[in-house]
Design a protein around this motif. Structure first.
Motif, PDB file in Angstrom:
ATOM      1  N   TRP A  93      -8.049  50.579  49.731  1.00 44.73           N
ATOM      2  CA  TRP A  93      -7.604  51.882  49.211  1.00 44.73           C
ATOM      3  C   TRP A  93      -8.308  52.240  47.916  1.00 44.73           C
ATOM      4  O   TRP A  93      -8.577  53.409  47.629  1.00 44.73           O
ATOM      5  CB  TRP A  93      -6.084  51.902  49.003  1.00 44.73           C
ATOM      6  CG  TRP A  93      -5.608  50.959  47.926  1.00 44.73           C
ATOM      7  CD1 TRP A  93      -5.160  49.691  48.097  1.00 44.73           C
ATOM      8  CD2 TRP A  93      -5.556  51.212  46.517  1.00 44.73           C
ATOM      9  NE1 TRP A  93      -4.835  49.128  46.895  1.00 44.73           N
ATOM     10  CE2 TRP A  93      -5.065  50.033  45.918  1.00 44.73           C
ATOM     11  CE3 TRP A  93      -5.875  52.304  45.711  1.00 44.73           C
ATOM     12  CZ2 TRP A  93      -4.890  49.922  44.539  1.00 44.73           C
ATOM     13  CZ3 TRP A  93      -5.699  52.187  44.338  1.00 44.73           C
ATOM     14  CH2 TRP A  93      -5.212  51.006  43.769  1.00 44.73           C
ATOM     15  N   TYR A  94      -8.621  51.194  47.120  1.00 44.96           N
ATOM     16  CA  TYR A  94      -9.231  51.485  45.830  1.00 44.96           C
ATOM     17  C   TYR A  94     -10.651  52.027  46.009  1.00 44.96           C
ATOM     18  O   TYR A  94     -11.044  53.002  45.361  1.00 44.96           O
ATOM     19  CB  TYR A  94      -9.247  50.220  44.969  1.00 44.96           C
ATOM     20  CG  TYR A  94      -9.892  50.432  43.633  1.00 44.96           C
ATOM     21  CD1 TYR A  94      -9.274  51.226  42.670  1.00 44.96           C
ATOM     22  CD2 TYR A  94     -11.123  49.861  43.326  1.00 44.96           C
ATOM     23  CE1 TYR A  94      -9.866  51.439  41.443  1.00 44.96           C
ATOM     24  CE2 TYR A  94     -11.718  50.071  42.104  1.00 44.96           C
ATOM     25  CZ  TYR A  94     -11.087  50.858  41.168  1.00 44.96           C
ATOM     26  OH  TYR A  94     -11.676  51.078  39.963  1.00 44.96           O
ATOM     27  N   THR A  95     -11.409  51.404  46.919  1.00 42.92           N
ATOM     28  CA  THR A  95     -12.754  51.902  47.201  1.00 42.92           C
ATOM     29  C   THR A  95     -12.673  53.330  47.731  1.00 42.92           C
ATOM     30  O   THR A  95     -13.499  54.189  47.390  1.00 42.92           O
ATOM     31  CB  THR A  95     -13.456  51.002  48.235  1.00 42.92           C
ATOM     32  OG1 THR A  95     -13.184  49.637  47.930  1.00 42.92           O
ATOM     33  CG2 THR A  95     -14.947  51.220  48.216  1.00 42.92           C
ATOM     34  N   LYS A  96     -11.657  53.575  48.567  1.00 39.74           N
ATOM     35  CA  LYS A  96     -11.499  54.935  49.088  1.00 39.74           C
ATOM     36  C   LYS A  96     -11.266  55.932  47.969  1.00 39.74           C
ATOM     37  O   LYS A  96     -11.849  57.021  47.951  1.00 39.74           O
ATOM     38  CB  LYS A  96     -10.316  54.973  50.063  1.00 39.74           C
ATOM     39  CG  LYS A  96     -10.614  54.322  51.396  1.00 39.74           C
ATOM     40  CD  LYS A  96      -9.402  54.391  52.309  1.00 39.74           C
ATOM     41  CE  LYS A  96      -9.662  53.540  53.544  1.00 39.74           C
ATOM     42  NZ  LYS A  96      -8.442  53.285  54.304  1.00 39.74           N
ATOM     43  N   SER A  97     -10.401  55.563  46.991  1.00 40.03           N
ATOM     44  CA  SER A  97     -10.116  56.508  45.909  1.00 40.03           C
ATOM     45  C   SER A  97     -11.357  56.716  45.045  1.00 40.03           C
ATOM     46  O   SER A  97     -11.619  57.816  44.557  1.00 40.03           O
ATOM     47  CB  SER A  97      -8.927  56.033  45.076  1.00 40.03           C
ATOM     48  OG  SER A  97      -9.315  54.979  44.226  1.00 40.03           O
ATOM     49  N   LEU A  98     -12.155  55.655  44.867  1.00 39.45           N
ATOM     50  CA  LEU A  98     -13.393  55.793  44.091  1.00 39.45           C
ATOM     51  C   LEU A  98     -14.356  56.756  44.787  1.00 39.45           C
ATOM     52  O   LEU A  98     -14.867  57.698  44.169  1.00 39.45           O
ATOM     53  CB  LEU A  98     -14.087  54.444  43.931  1.00 39.45           C
ATOM     54  CG  LEU A  98     -13.672  53.508  42.817  1.00 39.45           C
ATOM     55  CD1 LEU A  98     -14.618  52.312  42.786  1.00 39.45           C
ATOM     56  CD2 LEU A  98     -13.690  54.207  41.473  1.00 39.45           C
ATOM     57  N   THR A  99     -14.608  56.514  46.056  1.00 43.02           N
ATOM     58  CA  THR A  99     -15.602  57.337  46.746  1.00 43.02           C
ATOM     59  C   THR A  99     -15.112  58.780  46.875  1.00 43.02           C
ATOM     60  O   THR A  99     -15.899  59.712  46.799  1.00 43.02           O
ATOM     61  CB  THR A  99     -15.929  56.769  48.147  1.00 43.02           C
ATOM     62  OG1 THR A  99     -14.691  56.516  48.816  1.00 43.02           O
ATOM     63  CG2 THR A  99     -16.717  55.495  48.070  1.00 43.02           C
ATOM     64  N   ALA A 100     -13.793  58.945  47.015  1.00 46.54           N
ATOM     65  CA  ALA A 100     -13.268  60.306  47.126  1.00 46.54           C
ATOM     66  C   ALA A 100     -13.407  61.070  45.814  1.00 46.54           C
ATOM     67  O   ALA A 100     -13.508  62.295  45.806  1.00 46.54           O
ATOM     68  CB  ALA A 100     -11.801  60.261  47.554  1.00 46.54           C
ATOM     69  N   ALA A 101     -13.391  60.343  44.691  1.00 48.68           N
ATOM     70  CA  ALA A 101     -13.414  61.020  43.385  1.00 48.68           C
ATOM     71  C   ALA A 101     -14.821  61.430  42.976  1.00 48.68           C
ATOM     72  O   ALA A 101     -14.988  62.221  42.060  1.00 48.68           O
ATOM     73  CB  ALA A 101     -12.808  60.105  42.333  1.00 48.68           C
ATOM     74  N   VAL A 102     -15.841  60.884  43.625  1.00 49.20           N
ATOM     75  CA  VAL A 102     -17.216  61.187  43.209  1.00 49.20           C
ATOM     76  C   VAL A 102     -17.528  62.652  43.498  1.00 49.20           C
ATOM     77  O   VAL A 102     -17.389  63.102  44.634  1.00 49.20           O
ATOM     78  CB  VAL A 102     -18.219  60.294  43.964  1.00 49.20           C
ATOM     79  CG1 VAL A 102     -19.642  60.671  43.607  1.00 49.20           C
ATOM     80  CG2 VAL A 102     -17.969  58.836  43.655  1.00 49.20           C
ATOM     81  N   PRO A 103     -17.912  63.420  42.470  1.00 49.23           N
ATOM     82  CA  PRO A 103     -18.298  64.800  42.742  1.00 49.23           C
ATOM     83  C   PRO A 103     -19.577  64.841  43.561  1.00 49.23           C
ATOM     84  O   PRO A 103     -20.448  63.982  43.416  1.00 49.23           O
ATOM     85  CB  PRO A 103     -18.496  65.405  41.356  1.00 49.23           C
ATOM     86  CG  PRO A 103     -18.626  64.261  40.425  1.00 49.23           C
ATOM     87  CD  PRO A 103     -18.023  63.062  41.070  1.00 49.23           C
ATOM     88  N   ILE A 104     -19.667  65.820  44.455  1.00 48.63           N
ATOM     89  CA  ILE A 104     -20.778  65.837  45.413  1.00 48.63           C
ATOM     90  C   ILE A 104     -21.838  66.837  44.986  1.00 48.63           C
ATOM     91  O   ILE A 104     -21.534  67.966  44.616  1.00 48.63           O
ATOM     92  CB  ILE A 104     -20.250  66.176  46.818  1.00 48.63           C
ATOM     93  CG1 ILE A 104     -19.290  65.063  47.263  1.00 48.63           C
ATOM     94  CG2 ILE A 104     -21.391  66.325  47.807  1.00 48.63           C
ATOM     95  CD1 ILE A 104     -18.362  65.472  48.352  1.00 48.63           C
ATOM     96  N   LEU A 105     -23.078  66.403  45.045  1.00 49.36           N
ATOM     97  CA  LEU A 105     -24.190  67.280  44.695  1.00 49.36           C
ATOM     98  C   LEU A 105     -24.387  68.320  45.791  1.00 49.36           C
ATOM     99  O   LEU A 105     -24.257  68.012  46.974  1.00 49.36           O
ATOM    100  CB  LEU A 105     -25.480  66.466  44.586  1.00 49.36           C
ATOM    101  CG  LEU A 105     -25.794  65.816  43.259  1.00 49.36           C
ATOM    102  CD1 LEU A 105     -27.048  64.994  43.425  1.00 49.36           C
ATOM    103  CD2 LEU A 105     -25.970  66.838  42.174  1.00 49.36           C
ATOM    104  N   PRO A 106     -24.713  69.548  45.390  1.00 45.74           N
ATOM    105  CA  PRO A 106     -25.009  70.550  46.407  1.00 45.74           C
ATOM    106  C   PRO A 106     -26.354  70.223  47.065  1.00 45.74           C
ATOM    107  O   PRO A 106     -27.212  69.600  46.450  1.00 45.74           O
ATOM    108  CB  PRO A 106     -25.099  71.837  45.603  1.00 45.74           C
ATOM    109  CG  PRO A 106     -25.487  71.395  44.236  1.00 45.74           C
ATOM    110  CD  PRO A 106     -24.876  70.043  44.029  1.00 45.74           C
TER     111      PRO A 106
END
Lengths: 554, 313
Positions: free
Chosen positions: A526-539
């Motif tokens: 779950w922690y890795t999921k929360s990390l990857t979800a929080a990364v802002p995405i480049l256009p």
């Protein structure tokens, strides 16, 4: 879009929707001690609008903000106009500017750890904004401060206003700074790199908070950031600055899909840069960490109780194979740097073992085989020594270190290897930029021909274009020498491009590990999921239109 | 806060124990016999033996140390060999001069230094700053006894406002204060010069902190930010120096006491040393050490009062 917002202005002279924009900067020139800093900067911000100013360090984006606040350093000379609701701030006397700051313009700064007075309670610091402007009585101010702190997400049951700043984390402190800035519901909020010093999940929370506040209060937001992914997530409009000029500006989606200016294109491509790594090969294990435990004595819970133990690294095991590129990610305080220091032999272990090629890392020759590059390109060199001496430093680990002519040759070779010239050995460190210093740090790490280099946040302090070139250099060294490394970073996108395998650390433990792409594309913990979800995405520069930045959702 | 206090008290007790041992060892156990040292080279052997018995030097060392410490703790400091008077009484008389003098000098130094330092920091790089720097330079460079003589020339001899020397006693408090006024000023000036510099640099450093910029962004004026956020943060280094200065003023006033002919602690030690009155030396040195350690303790407590970060440990 401004019509849909419910405006709650305090003492605003202009009514909402009037002709002049909320903030209008026209032809702003700035000189500091005779040096030209800003050149013909013009921009507008409407109520409820988020304008992001982006660019590399030294581009003038922070000074544009400080000019708007009237907080320029001594020796600053300005020309042009900065109009807030039609009133020119540049010709407003200092006394009157004090009634504008905090009341009509709020500001949030980059470094939450030092932005608060360490000796005052957080509630009092927020109430001060209100009391300074005599906007309420002392009791009311305290009440408003408590409400504002609750509004920015500091639950009064957990973080009461009577806390001192040192009792709060970085993200919590940044919330206090935001509460101080919005306590009087200013018409304009300026945020200067508000999330750069924060972890990725905290960053996501703070960005969401800022967006909500802008929406609810109809404030204009001037958001200054070097991070294009943050920009595209948040901004309605974007201004790109370079060398004190705005070189391109426009609505966020249009700007990212068109990318007219080559500099903007270069920034974007450098932001998402993935160096080309040679394919990983199966190889025998080189470094083995088994059940490593590192704990520090902490505070005594009470006067006579034994000291609490803070476990920075708990039961960590990892293997680095020859030539392997291993990443370690996690938020600040997760133990990744302590682990690196333990591997380098700089921290004793309370349990477990670390072995390089089957032997512990305790002799000079073993230590020669592991070298390190740290984050801060400015603090990690002795300023009194010349580059040649700095680079040759690790030779004290080598029994028959080269001397004289052959030493010079070794230094010249190391400098050439990292893209500098042999002549640079005779210069002092202050003559070099941040990126060049990181090259020198890499040369220093390579000069003893180590088997492993530890990169501890080695590119985190660099501008995106410099960072891209350093990453290319690291990839090139890996290809040329089969160099294996441990790449420690809080920046998931960088780790993704430069490593084959990754470990995710949380509270001193490894919670997930595996091939880098697999872990980031399909996180299990779950922690890795929360990390990857929080990364802002480049256009994506070509596709365009897939960011939803135009419609902030509370 | 309680834990902080307890820890500081523990350090205080430990420092006192170590200091008393060092003083005892240096004065009594170190090579040479105290009795023959006190009586000089030409003393008769039976006089020395009598003094040895009187001082208790024939007893075991540990017992002597313990009875000395016990005596100090109960206010029984022994009897001066030269004056044949109880040391406790002599010290008490001298403290009547030295303690008020040190306090007056420190208060005066603060009254001059803190405003001057704040002014210089607030007007950094401008005329007022340059003026304060120049004045402190003079204050540090010129010896205080010379100041003292100038003060006597002006206020005692020319204007006849204040006495030129001697101590009038505390029977008439005004007369007592008057006789300490000039010495206090002479003592205070160099200390004020040092303190003003510390105040200035501490405040300049604090004014460069991020939270001062935050305060300005809230709408505080430069002066308000300095007053509400700068001063308290700058106070921490200033407190350290003030603690050191008070200890120095208590015992270090010897030259000024000499110039003004004041019966203070400094002169008592000086005389005791020249007369080889080791009992007085030992007791007064221990007393001064106690004063220094006590002031350090109080400074530590003051830190914690100023800085919430220190209250937890």
């Amino acid at each position: 879009m401004s019509a849909s917002f419910d405006f709650k202005y305090h003492g605003g002279a202009q009514s909402a929707g009037a002709e002049p924009p909320l903030l209008g900067i026209e032809n702003l020139f700035l000189h500091i001690h005779g040096r030209q800093i800003l050149h013909d900067v013009s921009l507008n911000i409407a109520p409820g609008e988020i304008l992001a100013i982006t660019g590399e360090s030294g581009s003038g984006k922070s000074l544009t903000a400080l000019a708007t606040m009237g907080l320029l350093p001594d020796g600053a000379l300005t020309e042009g106009h900065i109009r807030l609701g039609g009133k020119d701030l540049l010709s407003t006397p200092e006394r009157a500017l004090c009634t504008v700051r905090g009341r009509k313009i709020g500001m949030v700064f980059q470094e939450p750890m030092t932005a608060l007075n360490p000796l005052a309670r957080i509630g009092d610091q927020v109430a001060e904004t209100i009391l300074t402007h005599r906007a309420a009585s002392r009791a009311e101010a305290r009440l408003i401060a408590a409400q504002t702190l609750a509004r920015v997400g500091l639950d009064p049951d957990r973080i009461p206003p009577s806390r001192y700043p040192h009792e709060l984390s970085g993200g919590q402190r940044q919330r206090v700074v935001i509460a101080m800035a919005i306590a009087l519901k200013p018409r304009l909020l300026i945020a200067d790199e508000p999330t750069t010093a924060l972890d990725v999940t905290t960053q996501a929370q703070i960005l969401r908070l800022l967006k909500t506040l802008v929406c609810e209060d109809g404030m204009g937001l001037m958001m200054i950031t070097h991070d294009l992914a943050v920009v595209s997530d948040l901004a309605d409009r974007i201004a790109v600055m370079q060398n004190g000029r705005i070189i391109e500006s426009g609505p966020a989606r249009a700007l990212f899909s068109e990318m007219r200016h080559p500099y903007t294109r270069a920034l974007l491509s450098a932001s998402g840069h993935r160096p080309t790594l040679p394919a990983p090969r199966p190889a025998p294990p080189l470094l083995k960490v088994e059940n490593a435990l590192r704990s520090y004595p902490g505070r005594r819970p009470s006067l006579l109780a034994p000291k609490a133990q803070h476990q920075a690294v708990r039961d960590v095991s990892l293997t680095l194979h020859e030539g392997e590129r291993l990443g370690v990610v996690g938020e600040s305080g997760c133990g990744k740097s302590t682990l690196a220091r333990a591997i380098l032999g700089l921290e004793p272990l309370q349990g477990g073992s670390i072995a390089l090629g089957g032997r512990p890392v305790d002799t000079p020759d073993q230590r020669r085989r592991i070298q390190v590059v740290f984050q801060d390109p400015f603090g990690s060199f002795n300023p009194r020594h010349k580059v040649g001496r700095l680079v040759a430093e690790p030779f004290h680990l080598v029994p028959d270190a080269p001397k004289g002519r052959s030493l010079e040759e070794a230094v010249a070779e190391a400098l050439t290897e990292v893209g500098l010239t042999p002549d640079d050995a005779h210069r002092h460190i202050h003559a070099f930029s941040g990126g060049q210093r990181q090259r020198i740090a890499i040369a220093r790490a390579l000069i003893t021909r180590p088997d492993i280099v530890i990169f501890d946040e080695a590119v985190s302090a660099l501008d995106v274009r410099v960072r891209a070139r350093i990453l290319d250099l690291i990839a090139e060294l890996s290809r040329r020498h089969g160099l294996g490394y441990l790449f420690i970073s809080h920046d998931l996108s960088v780790v993704r491009g430069i490593t084959d395998r990754v470990l995710v650390m949380r509270e001193g433990r490894i919670v997930e590990e595996g091939p880098t792409n697999a872990v980031f594309d399909n996180p299990q913990h779950w922690y890795t999921k929360s990390l990857t979800a929080a990364v802002p995405i480049l256009p994506q520069p070509s596709g365009g239109g897939e960011t939803d930045a135009g419609h902030p959702v509370p | 806060m309680i834990a902080h206090l307890a820890k500081r008290l523990g350090i205080l007790a430990a420092s006192l124990a170590v200091a008393s041992m060092v003083i005892f060892v240096v004065v009594e156990i170190a090579p040479g016999d105290p009795a023959s040292y006190m009586l000089g080279m030409n003393a008769q052997p039976d006089t020395v033996a009598a003094l040895r018995a009187e001082l208790g030097l024939d007893q075991p060392k540990l017992q002597r140390y313990l009875s000395w410490v016990a005596g100090m703790a109960t206010g029984e400091f022994g009897t001066s060999y030269t004056y044949r008077a109880p040391v406790a009484q002599m010290v008490a008389e001298r403290l009547q001069v030295s303690l008020p003098l040190a306090l007056m000098a420190l208060l005066l130094a603060m009254a001059i230094a803190l405003p001057a330092g704040i002014l210089a920091a607030a007007r950094r790089g401008r005329a007022a700053d340059a003026g304060v720097i120049a004045a402190t330079q003079i204050g540090i460079a010129v010896p205080n006894f010379w100041f003292a003589m100038l003060l006597v020339l002006l206020f005692a001899l020319k204007l006849r406002w204040l006495p030129a020397g001697g101590f009038a006693g505390w029977d008439d408090p005004l007369a007592g204060l008057k006789s300490l006024a000039l010495p206090a000023i002479a003592l205070a000036l160099p200390q004020a010069a040092i303190l003003a510099r510390i105040m200035r640099s501490a405040l300049i450093e604090t004014l460069g902190e991020d939270y001062i910029r935050t305060a300005r962004a809230k709408g505080l004026t430069r002066a308000q930010a300095l007053r509400k956020h700068g001063l308290r943060n700058a106070l921490i280094p200033v407190l350290t120096i003030m603690g050191l200065q008070f200890s120095f003023l208590l015992a270090g006033a010897i030259i000024i006491e000499q110039v003004f002919y004041l019966p203070g602690l400094g002169r008592l030690i000086f005389q005791a040393i020249t007369q080889r009155d080791l009992i007085v030396v030992e007791s007064v040195v221990m007393l001064l050490v106690f004063a220094v350690i006590l002031v350090t303790f109080l400074t530590d407590i003051a830190y914690a009062a100023v800085d919430p970060r220190l209250r937890r440990r």
